[in-house]
Scaffold this motif. Structure first.
Motif, PDB file in Angstrom:
ATOM      1  N   MET A  84      13.776  13.458   5.590  1.00 26.03           N
ATOM      2  CA  MET A  84      13.826  12.099   5.114  1.00 26.03           C
ATOM      3  C   MET A  84      12.494  11.752   4.447  1.00 26.03           C
ATOM      4  SD  MET A  84      14.190   8.331   6.808  1.00 26.03           S
ATOM      5  CE  MET A  84      14.852   8.412   8.272  1.00 26.03           C
ATOM      6  N   SER A  85      12.550  11.142   3.281  1.00 25.64           N
ATOM      7  CA  SER A  85      11.301  10.780   2.606  1.00 25.64           C
ATOM      8  C   SER A  85      10.799   9.436   3.130  1.00 25.64           C
ATOM      9  CB  SER A  85      11.514  10.713   1.100  1.00 25.64           C
ATOM     10  OG  SER A  85      12.379   9.647   0.777  1.00 25.64           O
ATOM     11  N   GLU A  86       9.504   9.292   3.092  1.00 27.53           N
ATOM     12  CA  GLU A  86       8.887   8.039   3.521  1.00 27.53           C
ATOM     13  C   GLU A  86       8.541   7.236   2.281  1.00 27.53           C
ATOM     14  OE1 GLU A  86       5.684   8.719   6.244  1.00 27.53           O
ATOM     15  OE2 GLU A  86       6.841  10.174   7.369  1.00 27.53           O
ATOM     16  N   ALA A  87       8.670   5.951   2.361  1.00 22.98           N
ATOM     17  CA  ALA A  87       8.390   5.084   1.217  1.00 22.98           C
ATOM     18  C   ALA A  87       7.468   3.956   1.649  1.00 22.98           C
ATOM     19  CB  ALA A  87       9.676   4.521   0.646  1.00 22.98           C
ATOM     20  N   VAL A  88       6.688   3.479   0.702  1.00 25.16           N
ATOM     21  CA  VAL A  88       5.812   2.333   0.911  1.00 25.16           C
ATOM     22  C   VAL A  88       6.167   1.312  -0.165  1.00 25.16           C
ATOM     23  CG1 VAL A  88       3.431   1.522   0.901  1.00 25.16           C
ATOM     24  CG2 VAL A  88       3.976   3.763   1.871  1.00 25.16           C
ATOM     25  N   PHE A  89       6.243   0.054   0.241  1.00 26.92           N
ATOM     26  CA  PHE A  89       6.618  -1.016  -0.667  1.00 26.92           C
ATOM     27  C   PHE A  89       5.547  -2.099  -0.682  1.00 26.92           C
ATOM     28  CE2 PHE A  89      10.490   0.943   0.755  1.00 26.92           C
ATOM     29  CZ  PHE A  89      11.300   0.959  -0.363  1.00 26.92           C
ATOM     30  N   LYS A  90       5.459  -2.793  -1.791  1.00 24.03           N
ATOM     31  CA  LYS A  90       4.695  -4.045  -1.832  1.00 24.03           C
ATOM     32  C   LYS A  90       5.717  -5.153  -1.969  1.00 24.03           C
ATOM     33  CE  LYS A  90       3.852  -4.380  -6.812  1.00 24.03           C
ATOM     34  NZ  LYS A  90       2.847  -4.553  -7.851  1.00 24.03           N
ATOM     35  N   LYS A  91       5.363  -6.347  -1.479  1.00 19.44           N
ATOM     36  CA  LYS A  91       6.246  -7.501  -1.614  1.00 19.44           C
ATOM     37  C   LYS A  91       5.648  -8.471  -2.616  1.00 19.44           C
ATOM     38  CE  LYS A  91       7.555  -8.182   3.099  1.00 19.44           C
ATOM     39  NZ  LYS A  91       8.018  -9.182   4.077  1.00 19.44           N
ATOM     40  N   LEU A 145       6.190   1.692  -4.099  1.00 19.60           N
ATOM     41  CA  LEU A 145       4.952   2.238  -4.634  1.00 19.60           C
ATOM     42  C   LEU A 145       5.039   3.763  -4.697  1.00 19.60           C
ATOM     43  CD1 LEU A 145       2.399   0.053  -2.655  1.00 19.60           C
ATOM     44  CD2 LEU A 145       3.193  -0.286  -5.000  1.00 19.60           C
ATOM     45  N   ASP A 146       4.432   4.336  -5.708  1.00 22.48           N
ATOM     46  CA  ASP A 146       4.415   5.799  -5.842  1.00 22.48           C
ATOM     47  C   ASP A 146       3.462   6.429  -4.847  1.00 22.48           C
ATOM     48  OD1 ASP A 146       6.281   5.906  -7.910  1.00 22.48           O
ATOM     49  OD2 ASP A 146       4.741   5.497  -9.399  1.00 22.48           O
TER      50      ASP A 146
END
Length: 68
Positions: free
Chosen positions: A1-8, A67-68
């Motif tokens: 499973m890939s991990e992701a980071v987001f900005k709001k 975010l990349d």
């Protein structure tokens, strides 16, 4: 499973038609500049009144951008 980071990004959409239309306008506007917009959450619903009637629907939304 890939991990992701987001900005709001928090924005307020407005519409004379409905809350749903106001939210859709907010998402569409962010999508113009944030190409990795992935999801949204409704934070607040409110509106304006003129002459005893609803004149504007306002929706505050947080939009998650990956975010990349």
């Amino acid at each position: 499973m890939s991990e992701a980071v987001f900005k709001k990004v928090q924005v307020v959409g407005t519409s004379p038609v409905s809350f749903a239309d106001a939210a859709a306008k907010a998402v569409a506007k962010i999508a113009e500049t944030e190409k990795k917009a992935s999801w949204f959450e409704v934070v607040e619903l409110r509106g304006a009144i003129a002459d005893g009637k609803v004149s504007q629907y306002q929706v505050t939304v947080n939009i998650g951008c990956k975010l990349d």
